[in-house]
Design an enzyme around this catalytic site. Sequence first.
Site, PDB file in Angstrom:
ATOM      1  N   GLY A 104       0.800  -1.228   0.000  1.00 31.01           N
ATOM      2  CA  GLY A 104       0.000   0.000   0.000  1.00 31.01           C
ATOM      3  C   GLY A 104       0.826   1.269   0.000  1.00 31.01           C
ATOM      4  O   GLY A 104       0.278   2.365   0.070  1.00 31.01           O
ATOM      5  N   ASP A 151      -1.414   7.028  -7.411  1.00 33.59           N
ATOM      6  CA  ASP A 151      -0.067   6.648  -6.944  1.00 33.59           C
ATOM      7  C   ASP A 151       1.013   7.336  -7.784  1.00 33.59           C
ATOM      8  O   ASP A 151       1.922   7.970  -7.248  1.00 33.59           O
ATOM      9  CB  ASP A 151       0.123   5.124  -7.029  1.00 33.59           C
ATOM     10  CG  ASP A 151      -0.650   4.375  -5.965  1.00 33.59           C
ATOM     11  OD1 ASP A 151      -1.557   4.977  -5.360  1.00 33.59           O
ATOM     12  OD2 ASP A 151      -0.362   3.183  -5.740  1.00 33.59           O
TER      13      ASP A 151
END
Length: 314
Positions: A104, A151
């Site tokens: 993560g 991301d």
Amino acid sequence: MTRIPVQSSAPGKAILFGEHAVVYGEPAIAVPVTQVEATATVTPAAPGRGLTLIAVDLDQSFSLVKGPQDAPLVVAARLTLDHVSAPVPDATLTVESSIPIASGLGSGAAVSTALVRALASFVGVPLTAAEVSGLVYEVEKIHHGTPSGIDNTVIAYGRPTYFVRGAAAGPELLSVGAPFRLLIADTGVPSPTKRVVDQVRKGWEREPDRYGALFERIGGVAREGRRRIEAGDVDALGPLMDENQSLLVDLGVSSPRLDVLIEVARSAGAAGAKLAGAGQGGNMLALVRPEMLDEVAAALERAGAVRTIRTDVT
Ligand code: MEV
């Protein structure tokens, strides 16, 4: 042309508000985590050697031309050279990362970001953050299938980011009204993002109304989170993280280990806590006042966290 060695790095990331819902068009907020990073180094090789890619952590090495053409490193290198219209250089490109994989914290996007930056600089065409982010997004599609793009964006820009998928104006970099500190703790359970994102998609296809309502509420939390971050209302962020976590539980992306660490952090004095990223493993994050950091970190480690990271959001 004489080439000189080049090194580039990229931070990890943590999602403060809005994971999963961001895939469906809701806003999310992510911050860079500079305490972990990926590094790419490019050194010149003898003429005619072509480009060799080495992934130190995976103990892999292959040539750009002969290696598996769908490997993320090969794709990232090819996209970069195509983008800058450069021929394949004679060089060795080595990537290393201290970011745990499938946890993560954005390890895949950080490795690609460091690689794209280093290779483009090596061939003499340094790229903007927007260009790097766009190229890494293409690579991310191989890892994730349907990434939102958050991301690659937060890692390429290296700033706290308010992100809406496909927003015409691009990402909005947040101005943080008052700095705050996060404590990140790893369950030690790897959880590939693609698997969890696919599971959420199946749930949404099965129960569009229930999932749609959860996504909307998570989006509302992210919008409110932005307001509080910009206003410097740090005390009000903790309860919002808790609210985000209970919506993530309803989405089915928490896990018993995450639940334990989150509860332990709250009982030890964190102002709020939630999972960070895809969930079902990986990392959780807690908002912790500086004077409580040692105590909360020790409690998390006693409860089985394999590693804790402290990071400031500024
Ligand atoms: C992964 O870091 C965050 C998710 O929302 C997936 C994505 O945005 O692509 C779970």
